[in-house]
Scaffold this motif. Structure first.
Motif, mmCIF file in Angstrom:
data_model
loop_
_atom_site.group_PDB
_atom_site.id
_atom_site.type_symbol
_atom_site.label_atom_id
_atom_site.label_comp_id
_atom_site.label_asym_id
_atom_site.label_seq_id
_atom_site.Cartn_x
_atom_site.Cartn_y
_atom_site.Cartn_z
ATOM 1 N N GLU A 70 37.789 -8.355 -5.831
ATOM 2 C CA GLU A 70 37.091 -7.433 -4.934
ATOM 3 C C GLU A 70 36.795 -6.176 -5.735
ATOM 4 N N PRO A 71 35.549 -6.055 -6.258
ATOM 5 C CA PRO A 71 35.218 -4.960 -7.166
ATOM 6 C C PRO A 71 35.701 -3.596 -6.693
ATOM 7 N N GLU A 72 36.328 -2.912 -7.646
ATOM 8 C CA GLU A 72 36.864 -1.567 -7.478
ATOM 9 C C GLU A 72 37.976 -1.468 -6.443
ATOM 10 N N GLN A 73 38.508 -2.629 -6.014
ATOM 11 C CA GLN A 73 39.600 -2.630 -5.036
ATOM 12 C C GLN A 73 40.803 -3.453 -5.485
ATOM 13 N N GLU A 74 40.572 -4.752 -5.761
ATOM 14 C CA GLU A 74 41.707 -5.630 -6.049
ATOM 15 C C GLU A 74 41.301 -6.765 -6.974
ATOM 16 N N LEU A 75 42.199 -7.026 -7.927
ATOM 17 C CA LEU A 75 42.067 -8.146 -8.846
ATOM 18 C C LEU A 75 43.412 -8.857 -8.869
ATOM 19 N N ALA A 76 43.390 -10.165 -8.646
ATOM 20 C CA ALA A 76 44.632 -10.940 -8.722
ATOM 21 C C ALA A 76 44.344 -12.248 -9.448
ATOM 22 N N TYR A 77 45.310 -12.664 -10.254
ATOM 23 C CA TYR A 77 45.176 -13.935 -10.969
ATOM 24 C C TYR A 77 46.555 -14.548 -11.168
ATOM 25 N N SER A 78 46.570 -15.876 -11.242
ATOM 26 C CA SER A 78 47.811 -16.548 -11.602
ATOM 27 C C SER A 78 47.950 -16.445 -13.123
ATOM 28 N N HIS A 79 49.191 -16.575 -13.608
ATOM 29 C CA HIS A 79 49.435 -16.395 -15.037
ATOM 30 C C HIS A 79 50.582 -17.297 -15.488
ATOM 31 N N PHE A 80 50.298 -18.060 -16.533
ATOM 32 C CA PHE A 80 51.317 -18.899 -17.168
ATOM 33 C C PHE A 80 51.324 -18.599 -18.653
ATOM 34 N N HIS A 94 53.185 -16.935 -12.554
ATOM 35 C CA HIS A 94 53.279 -15.686 -11.816
ATOM 36 C C HIS A 94 51.940 -15.407 -11.149
ATOM 37 N N LEU A 95 51.981 -14.561 -10.150
ATOM 38 C CA LEU A 95 50.778 -13.994 -9.565
ATOM 39 C C LEU A 95 50.780 -12.523 -9.950
ATOM 40 N N VAL A 96 49.707 -12.079 -10.606
ATOM 41 C CA VAL A 96 49.553 -10.671 -10.989
ATOM 42 C C VAL A 96 48.489 -10.082 -10.070
ATOM 43 N N ASP A 97 48.874 -9.099 -9.272
ATOM 44 C CA ASP A 97 47.974 -8.499 -8.286
ATOM 45 C C ASP A 97 47.829 -7.013 -8.607
ATOM 46 N N ILE A 98 46.594 -6.602 -8.911
ATOM 47 C CA ILE A 98 46.312 -5.215 -9.282
ATOM 48 C C ILE A 98 45.398 -4.618 -8.221
ATOM 49 N N THR A 99 45.850 -3.526 -7.594
ATOM 50 C CA THR A 99 45.025 -2.855 -6.597
ATOM 51 C C THR A 99 44.733 -1.431 -7.053
ATOM 52 N N LEU A 100 43.556 -0.958 -6.665
ATOM 53 C CA LEU A 100 43.125 0.395 -6.983
ATOM 54 C C LEU A 100 43.016 1.195 -5.698
ATOM 55 N N ASP A 101 43.444 2.443 -5.764
ATOM 56 C CA ASP A 101 43.391 3.323 -4.607
ATOM 57 C C ASP A 101 43.058 4.720 -5.114
ATOM 58 N N GLY A 102 42.732 5.602 -4.220
ATOM 59 C CA GLY A 102 42.472 6.980 -4.605
ATOM 60 C C GLY A 102 41.000 7.328 -4.451
ATOM 61 N N GLY A 103 40.707 8.575 -4.735
ATOM 62 C CA GLY A 103 39.345 9.059 -4.549
ATOM 63 C C GLY A 103 38.818 9.739 -5.774
ATOM 64 N N ALA A 104 37.825 10.549 -5.553
ATOM 65 C CA ALA A 104 37.057 11.307 -6.540
ATOM 66 C C ALA A 104 37.486 11.117 -7.995
ATOM 67 N N GLY A 105 38.399 11.931 -8.467
ATOM 68 C CA GLY A 105 38.691 11.935 -9.898
ATOM 69 C C GLY A 105 39.952 11.231 -10.324
ATOM 70 N N THR A 106 40.749 10.734 -9.395
ATOM 71 C CA THR A 106 42.012 10.078 -9.754
ATOM 72 C C THR A 106 42.101 8.720 -9.072
ATOM 73 N N THR A 107 42.476 7.724 -9.860
ATOM 74 C CA THR A 107 42.650 6.369 -9.341
ATOM 75 C C THR A 107 44.106 5.956 -9.509
ATOM 76 N N SER A 108 44.724 5.521 -8.430
ATOM 77 C CA SER A 108 46.075 4.971 -8.488
ATOM 78 C C SER A 108 45.958 3.466 -8.719
ATOM 79 N N VAL A 109 46.699 2.978 -9.707
ATOM 80 C CA VAL A 109 46.711 1.555 -10.033
ATOM 81 C C VAL A 109 48.100 1.034 -9.698
#
Length: 148
Positions: A70-80, A94-109
């Motif tokens: 989900e562009p600019e929101q969430e990336l998840a993939y399985s990993h071996f 494993h499942l690696v799930d990366i989400t992005l949050d935040g606004g204007a100039g700062t992004t929380s990963v």
């Protein structure tokens, strides 16, 4: 999402679009991921993802499948990773799930790792600190690559 076996977070002083590009463009990924790993995928859900490179002097080829994109929101993939010395069976992914949050100039990963088949085993608990250290190191590299 299954119970988490490792978690790492970081705030990056860059817009979400820049962080997303750094997470999904192979030439950007190579700057910070697993010592310069080459990543191959088309980023479509259900498509394979392959990581090739060298880690601690050892060549590796890890693999998985795109689970969420989900562009600019969430990336998840399985990993071996064969480097873990386990058979290529679903319970060793494993499942690696990366989400992005935040606004204007700062992004929380936020990065969460779990077992693809769920649950947390004793070996996960024993390795949690090492997994989190590795993921935090990767996120620091992502931050440095994105903020520079």
């Amino acid at each position: 999402m299954p119970e988490t076996t490792a978690r790492a977070t970081i705030d990056i002083h860059a817009p979400r679009a820049d962080v997303w590009r750094a997470l999904t463009e192979p030439e950007q990924i190579r700057r910070y991921f697993l010592g310069g790993a080459e990543v191959q995928t088309d980023w479509k859900v259900g498509s394979p993802i392959v990581f090739r490179g060298e880690w601690n002097g050892q060549p590796f080829e890890d693999k998985g499948e795109i689970v969420t994109f989900e562009p600019e929101q969430e990336l998840a993939y399985s990993h071996f990773s064969p480097m873990m010395g386990k058979p290529d069976d679903p319970e060793n992914y494993h499942l690696v799930d990366i989400t992005l949050d935040g606004g204007a100039g700062t992004t929380s990963v936020i990065l969460e790792q779990s077992n693809l088949t769920g649950g947390v085993r004793d070996e996960d608990r024993a390795s949690r600190e090492q997994f989190e250290q590795n993921w935090h190191q990767m996120l620091e590299g992502l931050r440095d690559a994105t903020e520079s």
